[in-house]
Design a protein around this motif. Sequence first.
Motif, short mmCIF file in Angstrom:
data_model
loop_
_atom_site.label_atom_id
_atom_site.label_comp_id
_atom_site.label_asym_id
_atom_site.label_seq_id
_atom_site.Cartn_x
_atom_site.Cartn_y
_atom_site.Cartn_z
N TRP A 234 -8.85 -2.85 -0.38
CA TRP A 234 -8.98 -1.91 -1.50
C TRP A 234 -8.50 -0.53 -1.07
CZ3 TRP A 234 -10.51 -2.83 -6.50
CH2 TRP A 234 -11.01 -4.11 -6.77
N ALA A 235 -7.85 0.16 -1.99
CA ALA A 235 -7.37 1.52 -1.71
C ALA A 235 -7.77 2.43 -2.86
CB ALA A 235 -5.85 1.54 -1.53
N THR A 236 -8.01 3.68 -2.55
CA THR A 236 -8.36 4.69 -3.56
C THR A 236 -7.14 5.56 -3.81
OG1 THR A 236 -10.67 4.70 -2.84
CG2 THR A 236 -9.92 6.56 -4.17
N VAL A 237 -6.76 5.66 -5.08
CA VAL A 237 -5.52 6.36 -5.45
C VAL A 237 -5.85 7.37 -6.55
CG1 VAL A 237 -3.15 6.06 -6.25
CG2 VAL A 237 -4.28 4.22 -5.00
N ARG A 238 -5.20 8.53 -6.48
CA ARG A 238 -5.32 9.53 -7.54
C ARG A 238 -3.97 9.66 -8.25
NH1 ARG A 238 -9.06 12.81 -4.08
NH2 ARG A 238 -7.25 13.92 -3.26
N VAL A 239 -3.98 9.48 -9.57
CA VAL A 239 -2.77 9.58 -10.38
C VAL A 239 -3.08 10.35 -11.65
CG1 VAL A 239 -1.79 7.41 -9.52
CG2 VAL A 239 -3.23 7.39 -11.57
N ALA A 240 -2.03 10.75 -12.37
CA ALA A 240 -2.22 11.38 -13.67
C ALA A 240 -2.88 10.37 -14.62
CB ALA A 240 -0.88 11.83 -14.23
N PRO A 241 -3.81 10.80 -15.47
CA PRO A 241 -4.52 9.86 -16.36
C PRO A 241 -3.59 8.97 -17.17
CG PRO A 241 -5.56 12.02 -16.45
CD PRO A 241 -4.30 12.19 -15.64
N GLU A 242 -2.44 9.49 -17.58
CA GLU A 242 -1.53 8.67 -18.38
C GLU A 242 -0.87 7.56 -17.58
OE1 GLU A 242 0.77 12.55 -17.40
OE2 GLU A 242 -1.29 11.92 -17.90
N HIS A 243 -1.03 7.58 -16.25
CA HIS A 243 -0.43 6.55 -15.41
C HIS A 243 -1.41 5.44 -15.01
CE1 HIS A 243 2.78 9.69 -14.04
NE2 HIS A 243 3.10 9.09 -15.18
N VAL A 244 -2.66 5.56 -15.46
CA VAL A 244 -3.66 4.56 -15.09
C VAL A 244 -3.26 3.17 -15.61
CG1 VAL A 244 -6.04 3.79 -15.47
CG2 VAL A 244 -5.56 6.20 -14.90
N VAL A 292 -5.69 8.22 -1.18
CA VAL A 292 -6.77 8.84 -0.41
C VAL A 292 -7.11 8.01 0.82
CG1 VAL A 292 -9.16 9.64 -0.52
CG2 VAL A 292 -7.67 9.87 -2.53
N GLY A 293 -7.08 6.71 0.69
CA GLY A 293 -7.43 5.83 1.81
C GLY A 293 -7.42 4.40 1.34
N PRO A 294 -7.59 3.49 2.29
CA PRO A 294 -7.99 3.68 3.69
C PRO A 294 -6.81 4.06 4.58
CG PRO A 294 -7.72 1.36 3.25
CD PRO A 294 -7.50 2.04 1.94
N PRO A 295 -7.07 4.43 5.84
CA PRO A 295 -5.99 4.84 6.73
C PRO A 295 -4.93 3.75 6.93
CG PRO A 295 -8.14 5.43 7.66
CD PRO A 295 -8.40 4.58 6.46
N GLU A 296 -5.33 2.48 6.88
CA GLU A 296 -4.36 1.39 7.09
C GLU A 296 -3.28 1.38 6.01
OE1 GLU A 296 -8.25 0.32 8.93
OE2 GLU A 296 -7.61 1.03 6.95
N VAL A 297 -3.68 1.68 4.77
CA VAL A 297 -2.70 1.71 3.68
C VAL A 297 -1.81 2.94 3.82
CG1 VAL A 297 -2.40 1.92 1.18
CG2 VAL A 297 -4.14 0.37 2.11
N ARG A 298 -2.40 4.08 4.16
CA ARG A 298 -1.60 5.29 4.36
C ARG A 298 -0.60 5.10 5.50
NH1 ARG A 298 -3.34 10.18 2.34
NH2 ARG A 298 -2.70 11.23 4.26
N ALA A 299 -1.02 4.40 6.54
CA ALA A 299 -0.11 4.15 7.68
C ALA A 299 1.05 3.27 7.26
CB ALA A 299 -0.88 3.51 8.83
#
Length: 321
Positions: A234-244, A292-299
């Motif tokens: 699982w990963a936490t992502v921040r996007v513009a509301p219209e892109h959800v 935002v995370g986890p670090p494995e996805v960012r890597a």
Amino acid sequence: MRADRLIQVLLHLQSRPRVTAAELADALEVSVATARRDLEALSAAGVPVYPQPGRGGGWSLLGGSRTDLSGLTAPEARALFLLAGPGAASSDHARAALRKLVRALPATFRAEAEAAAAAVVVDREGWSAAGRVRPPEVDALQRAVVERRRVRIDYTGATGRSSSRVLDPWGLVDKDGAWYLIAGTDRGPRTFRVDRVGALDVTDEPAVVPDDVDLQAEWDRVVGEVELRRSATWATVRVAPEHVDVLRAQFGRHTVVVDGGDGARATVRVAAPTPLDVARHLAGWGAQADVVGPPEVRAELARLGAELVAAHRGTTTGARP
């Protein structure tokens, strides 16, 4: 065709020598086109319903008003319950009606009718693209399930390796157009994609099917195991509301909106089997998705970005010719 409406159609036809699609539509409170499709579906499934064209025509059960459900032949009863059974799973009233229909059949037909009603599970949640073609092997496998006959198949697994197997078929699952066979093997119950079945032979050997087998429960177990594998990261992502909604289209049921955002950014959790799978889905978003995370996805995203830069370093930019 819904099982409860199919039963209504049959009972309506039983009580009348002939009925038009318009009369049936009025009685069932559906459109004339829907009533006509229901009648045609019954006929196509092998139930003895036939049309009489011309003035005073309509649809009748073979034998007229004196025909009742006990007049069905074994193949007709099997066709009826194969058609009705999957739709009854979501309706207590339809299940009760099917039980009554079983009791109305001759005793020699009841076992096959009950097996046919339970032979297929319908799961509307797809795992991948819809629009698949129904594999031609489904009909033969349904017959093997109902008649409790072993099958011999050539099967190509996910790795591309083919093998010959002898199976005890328990039932079939229609998962949004993708068909699966649940069968007993010498290693316990297994699930097979029907579109990977090559040669198929329904043998004369009796299949071994546990008396307490619950096809729906077995399928729920399979789905649980698959979903666990498909959502391991699982990963936490921040996007513009219209892109959800775009994220939801990519990750399907593995999308959870944590915070819809106040006009700036929405916080969404998405999942896939591995960090690399998550990163591959998100790489094309660029700066529009803040992972935002986890670090494995960012890597993995950083590694993919570096590979792209290295592969395209020195590429001329500017207007296309």
